[in-house]
Every structure is written in structure tokens, then in C-alpha cells.
Write an enzyme that holds these catalytic residues in place. Structure first.
Site, PDB file in Angstrom:
ATOM      1  N   ASP A 205     -16.156  -5.239 -40.734  1.00  0.00           N
ATOM      2  CA  ASP A 205     -14.988  -4.671 -41.398  1.00  0.00           C
ATOM      3  C   ASP A 205     -15.281  -3.265 -41.928  1.00  0.00           C
ATOM      4  OD1 ASP A 205     -12.296  -5.582 -42.520  1.00  0.00           O
ATOM      5  OD2 ASP A 205     -13.264  -4.869 -44.344  1.00  0.00           O
ATOM      6  N   GLU A 261     -33.568  -9.703 -34.156  1.00  0.00           N
ATOM      7  CA  GLU A 261     -34.595 -10.707 -34.514  1.00  0.00           C
ATOM      8  C   GLU A 261     -34.201 -12.075 -33.960  1.00  0.00           C
ATOM      9  OE1 GLU A 261     -34.892 -10.825 -38.821  1.00  0.00           O
ATOM     10  OE2 GLU A 261     -35.159  -8.643 -38.911  1.00  0.00           O
TER      11      GLU A 261
HETATM   12  C1  GLC Z   1      -9.939  -4.098 -42.678  1.00  0.00           C
HETATM   13  C2  GLC Z   1      -9.322  -5.437 -42.342  1.00  0.00           C
HETATM   14  C3  GLC Z   1      -8.138  -5.661 -43.260  1.00  0.00           C
HETATM   15  C4  GLC Z   1      -8.624  -5.671 -44.691  1.00  0.00           C
HETATM   16  C5  GLC Z   1      -9.381  -4.383 -45.009  1.00  0.00           C
HETATM   17  C6  GLC Z   1     -10.141  -4.485 -46.297  1.00  0.00           C
HETATM   18  O1  GLC Z   1      -9.122  -3.033 -42.341  1.00  0.00           O
HETATM   19  O2  GLC Z   1      -8.970  -5.484 -40.984  1.00  0.00           O
HETATM   20  O3  GLC Z   1      -7.450  -6.846 -42.963  1.00  0.00           O
HETATM   21  O4  GLC Z   1      -7.528  -5.797 -45.555  1.00  0.00           O
HETATM   22  O5  GLC Z   1     -10.324  -4.063 -44.020  1.00  0.00           O
HETATM   23  O6  GLC Z   1     -11.257  -5.317 -46.168  1.00  0.00           O
END
Ligand code: GLC
Length: 546
Positions: A205, A261
Site C-alpha cells: 500500500d 530469504e
Molecule cells: C491505498 C489503498 C486505499 C487506502 C489508502 C490508505 O491507496 O488502496 O484503499 O485507503 O491506501 O491506506
């Protein structure tokens, strides 16, 4: 070629996939019960959005404990069973890692916030206020001009410390301080924790935000107001000091070496930037950084052969071997792809035929395979926090700009059949409403029609699995085809596979070279005596010995 460069990915939003216990919300057991569906459909790798402990203020993208499971989704045993059942079917599973920030409810943040002197005091990004020129505010001014990803300053005041903490996304998602080696160690240990349990990799993310400038320099001005998929400049500023820092590129390689790893593990980054930046994330020459990255610019496609020809050329330049592009047209934050096609299923079939045959890893969001559409929902009672942030603005502004602010609209329950709640749940009320078109758009109904979107996706995945050239082969665009036809050839080990796609609503006939027909998207698309007929929005796959 490593498996993660030739796989196919299916994204599950766990809350909306299948509810096994009748509480109106999807869960881990629900995913396990539907594994055969995904397996028979033909996807090889599953990516699940987060199901870790979380107050769910951003539906799991705000984690309060990385190594426990939110009870509404299940237990740690369920996770182990899920991994085991995925592997038993010869498939793989990757988890969603939100490493940039935690929830404010995470024990680390509670401790960090409690005082300026505690063992976790430096685990988040804390900064003294800038002195207020007029001494009007006891808390001074925010430390610098940095804007959050969602607009407005990302600095939030904590009276306990008399300081501001930094949040890239929303105020309840404070960013971890990766300049502190203890934080990095704790997070990489968490990565190992999941790898030891057999997970096959991670979707990362907002990975490009992990490090911020240590000198807290102000971001420069930009003319861009609105965020877009192509870049992280927005709200009148370039994110020069808040994204794509050299330390983040280095961290991509460190992350990769932890994965290594455990053997070949997939890492797919949510990052934004030009080709040079993408290459930094992937590891400049040898792909020793992240194994894959998303390019969300392609979500804004136009349905023309020229557009997709240019897209291929752009991707082939940016991701020549040993790199591999990812082809993604929808995910849990953006409108469903069929929305860009005005709901035309014939076009959706062609789009997915392109996605499943071009050189790259296809990533498909749940429900795309049956043509699920967005559901229009009011902002006022949204679960998604974003619409609450913008509720003072009239919705028609976002409609005019064609932006989805309420992401609940693309996260509605999977439409399995035409029974109550589309077969998703036995509850009286599901967490989000099921789209009313579920009587027509559902798995069971589409499974009965050979030429449905679902069955075209299934057959295409089977063709892809039986032809190594489609998984690993080189790609060359075929020139001199009739107008509105896109063609490309995939080649490997003396086998050539040609893909022909008609982006025109009208039928096309033309002379073709050699090759046996191995797939036709529509009933009328065919090859007879060297003559090709492509239906409107039809497609064909031909196989030749090279
Ligand atoms: C990314 C995710 C989204 C989330 C954001 C904060 O863009 O795809 O769904 O709200 O990050 O973590």
C-alpha cells in the site's frame, strides 16, 4: 521466468466476497468456501485486501495490530487454513501490507503519543509547531506546507506532546518513522512473520510514501489541483519531499531481500512516478527491488485501438525483460472498468481479452469477470471515510469531474446468483447494499452462457495457461491491420501466438497469414480459408509454428 512474472492475479475485497456466518459481511471462511470458484475460473494468485486487527476507520487500511486478525473476518487459524487451502489447489496468495502508517489505535502510536519521552517516542513522525507569527494559536502553525494525499495539511496536533504528527492519508492513520532503525526492524520482522506462515508475497500500500524528507523541506508549487492516477502532485503542490525518496528505493531492495530469504515471493507496489522512478522501485537493471508495480494511469483508458497500441508501446519501453508490466483496469479505490465502457459487456469482453493476452501480469478485481457495476450510494452514511471529508461540497462537482469519492460504490457484495442478497449472505441486511442488477449480473446466470463475460474470461485464462507464449513470450505489435484493429504477436520457443482485437462495433473482414484458430471471443469471429472475420468488438487468437 519466476512464477510472479507469469501469474494472473484476482483481487478479493474480503468484506464483500462471501459471508459464511450470516452477519452481512464477508469473511475468511467465505473466501475459503469460494476458492474452487476462483480456481475453476483459472486465476493463479489471489490478492486479499487487509483483514488484520483494525478499528476499520478506513476499512482495514488502518491497522492496529499487524499480526492478529480482525474478529469479524475470522481467526489466525482461519488464515492458516486459507493459505493451506490455496496451496492445496496449486494457487498462491498475497496479502495487503499497509506499511506506511498504522491506525491511531495501534499500541505503538498510543505509547508514542503519550509523551515526548517514551520508548516509542520516535516511532512516528513528530515535529514541533512552527512559531505562530501572531501568537494567536497556542499550538503555533503546522511545521511545513506538506499536503496529505486526501487534501489539506497532513499535520495533526497532539496536546500530550505539544507537537504535530504527520499523516499521509487521513488523520487517524499516522505515518511510521522509517528513519528510526527500530521501526524498520519491527516492520521487516512482521513481514517475516507472514512469510513464515507461507504467504506468497505482498501488495504494498502507498509504498512510495514510506520515507519523508528528514529535513522537512517545503514541497514546491504545482499547478495541479486534483489528484490523478498518473502522478502524486495535487492540491497545488509537487510531492517532492513526501514521496519517492532515495531511502524508499533502497528500502524496496531491503524488502525484496527479506522476501528472498523465503524463496520466490511476489511484491507488488502501489507507487506513482515516471519511468525513471518506477525503475528505481524495481531495481535499476536486475529487478532486485519490488518484483512488480502497478501503473494506475491505465485505469483512464479510452476504448480505441490506438489508445491500447500506445499503452502497449509505453509498457514495453518501461518494462522490457527482465521486468514485467502489470495490466490493471479496476481495484477497490476506483470505478469499475465497465463504467468507462458505458456498461457495454461486448466491450468489457474485449478489454479483458486484451488484459489476459498482452505481455504482463493481469490483475482483476472481484466481480469484473461478471461485469459488476458501481452502485450509487449517498455520502452521508458511507463507511468509506473519504466522502465524509468532502461532504460540504455538492456531489455534482465530483460527478462532473467523473471522480469516485465514495469508494463504497465499488465495494458492494459479490453477485453470486439471483437469490436473496445475490447469494452473498443469508443476513437480513448486508453491510453495503447489493446492486439491484444482480438478477441479471451474477455468476450462476452467466455460467450457463458459453459467450458470457464470465465464460470468456474463464476460457481466456485456460488458453493462457496452455500456451507458454502467452505467459512468457515476447511481444511485437502487428502492423498494417485494418482500421480500429489492434494485433500483437507473442513468441516463445518456436511458437507464435497472434492476438487480433476489433475495437470497432462493425464487422471486419481481411486476409490473414498462416495460423490455426485457437480462440474466438464471439460466435461470428472466425478464420476460413485464410480470410478473417471479426465481429464488432470481436477477437481471435491464432497459433503458428514460427
Ligand atoms: C491505498 C489503498 C486505499 C487506502 C489508502 C490508505 O491507496 O488502496 O484503499 O485507503 O491506501 O491506506
Amino acid at each position: 521466468m519466476p512464477w510472479y512474472h507469469k501469474t494472473t492475479i484476482y483481487q478479493i475485497y474480503p468484506r464483500s466476497f462471501y459471508d459464511s456466518n450470516g452477519d452481512g459481511m464477508g469473511d475468511l471462511n467465505g473466501i475459503i468456501q469460494k476458492l474452487d470458484y476462483i480456481h475453476h475460473l483459472g486465476f493463479e494468485t489471489i490478492w486479499t485486501s487487509p483483514f488484520f486487527a483494525s478499528p476499520q476507520a478506513d476499512l482495514g487500511y488502518d491497522i492496529s495490530d499487524y499480526t492478529s486478525i480482525a474478529p469479524e473476518y475470522g481467526t489466525m487459524d482461519d488464515v492458516s487454513y486459507l493459505i493451506e487451502e490455496v496451496h492445496r489447489r496449486g494457487m498462491r496468495i498475497v496479502f495487503d501490507l499497509v506499511m506506511n502508517h498504522t491506525s491511531v489505535e495501534h499500541a505503538w502510536f498510543k505509547e508514542s503519543r503519550s509523551s515526548r519521552h517514551n520508548p516509542k517516542a520516535d516511532w512516528y513522525i513528530w515535529k514541533d509547531p512552527s512559531p505562530s507569527p501572531f501568537r494567536r494559536r497556542s499550538r503555533g502553525e503546522v511545521p511545513n506546507n506538506w499536503q496529505s494525499m486526501t487534501g489539506g495539511s497532513g499535520w495533526h496536533y497532539a496536546a500530550e506532546r505539544g507537537q504535530y504528527f504527520w499523516s499521509t492519508f487521513l488523520p487517524f492513520q499516522p505515518d511510521l518513522n522509517y528513519h528510526n532503525p527500530e521501526v524498520k526492524r519491527a516492520m521487516l520482522d512482521m513481514v517475516r512473520f507472514w512469510l513464515e506462515r507461507g504467504v506468497d508475497g505482498f501488495r504494498l500500500d502507498i509504498f512510495n510514501y514510506i520515507y519523508k524528507d528528514q529535513q522537512f523541506r517545503n514541497n514546491p508549487f504545482s499547478f495541479k489541483l486534483l489528484p490523478a492516477d498518473e502522478s502524486s502532485a495535487a492540491f497545488f503542490q509537487q510531492s517532492k519531499y513526501t514521496t519517492n525518496q532515495p531511502e524508499t528505493f533502497k528500502f524496496a531492495r531491503e524488502f525484496r531481500s527479506v522476501c528472498d530469504e523465503f524463496g520466490e515471493r511476489l511484491s507488488i507496489g502501489e507507487v506513482y512516478g515516471d519511468r525513471k522512478i518506477i525503475r528505481e522501485f524495481l531495481g535499476i537493471e536486475r529487478n532486485d527491488g519490488l518484483t512488480l508495480v502497478f501503473d494506475f494511469g491505465m485505469l483512464n483508458f479510452q476504448f480505441t485501438s490506438d489508445h491500447f497500441r500506445n499503452l502497449i508501446q509505453r509498457m514495453e519501453q518501461a518494462y522490457p525483460p527482465p521486468f514485467m508490466p502489470v495490466y490493471v483496469f479496476s481495484y477497490h479505490d476506483r470505478r469499475r472498468s465497465i463504467h468507462r465502457l458505458a456498461g457495454d459487456t461486448r466491450k468489457a469482453k474485449l478489454l479483458h481479452m486484451f488484459q489476459l493476452t498482452v505481455r504482463g501480469v493481469p490483475c482483476m478485481y472481484y466481480g469484473e469477470e461478471i461485469g459488476m457495476t458501481n452502485v450509487r450510494l449517498p455520502f452521508a452514511n458511507a463507511y468509506d471515510p473519504i466522502p465524509h471529508k468532502f461532504k460540504s461540497l455538492p456531489r455534482l462537482i465530483f460527478d462532473a469531474l467523473d471522480i469516485t469519492i465514495n469508494r463504497d460504490e465499488v465495494r458492494t457484495p459479490m453477485q453470486w446468483d439471483s437469490t436473496k442478497n445475490a447469494g452473498f449472505s443469508s443476513a437480513e441486511k448486508t453491510w453495503l447494499p447489493v446492486h439491484e442488477n444482480y438478477h441479471v449480473i451474477n455468476v450462476e446466470t452467466e455460467a450457463r452462457d458459453e459467450f458470457s463475460l464470465l465464460n470468456r474470461v474463464r476460457t481466456l485464462l485456460a488458453v493462457r495457461q496452455s500456451e507458454s507464449a502467452l505467459q512468457e513470450g515476447s511481444l511485437r505489435v502487428i502492423e498494417n491491420l485494418p482500421e480500429n484493429i489492434l494485433g500483437f504477436a507473442r513468441k516463445m520457443d518456436g511458437v507464435k501466438i497472434s492476438v487480433l482485437l476489433n475495437f470497432d462495433g462493425r464487422q471486419k473482414n481481411f486476409q490473414s497469414s498462416k495460423g490455426d484458430l485457437i480462440f474466438a471471443l464471439t460466435p461470428g469471429s472466425q478464420k476460413i480459408d485464410g480470410m478473417i472475420t471479426l465481429d464488432g468488438y470481436g477477437g481471435l487468437i491464432l497459433k503458428h509454428a514460427d
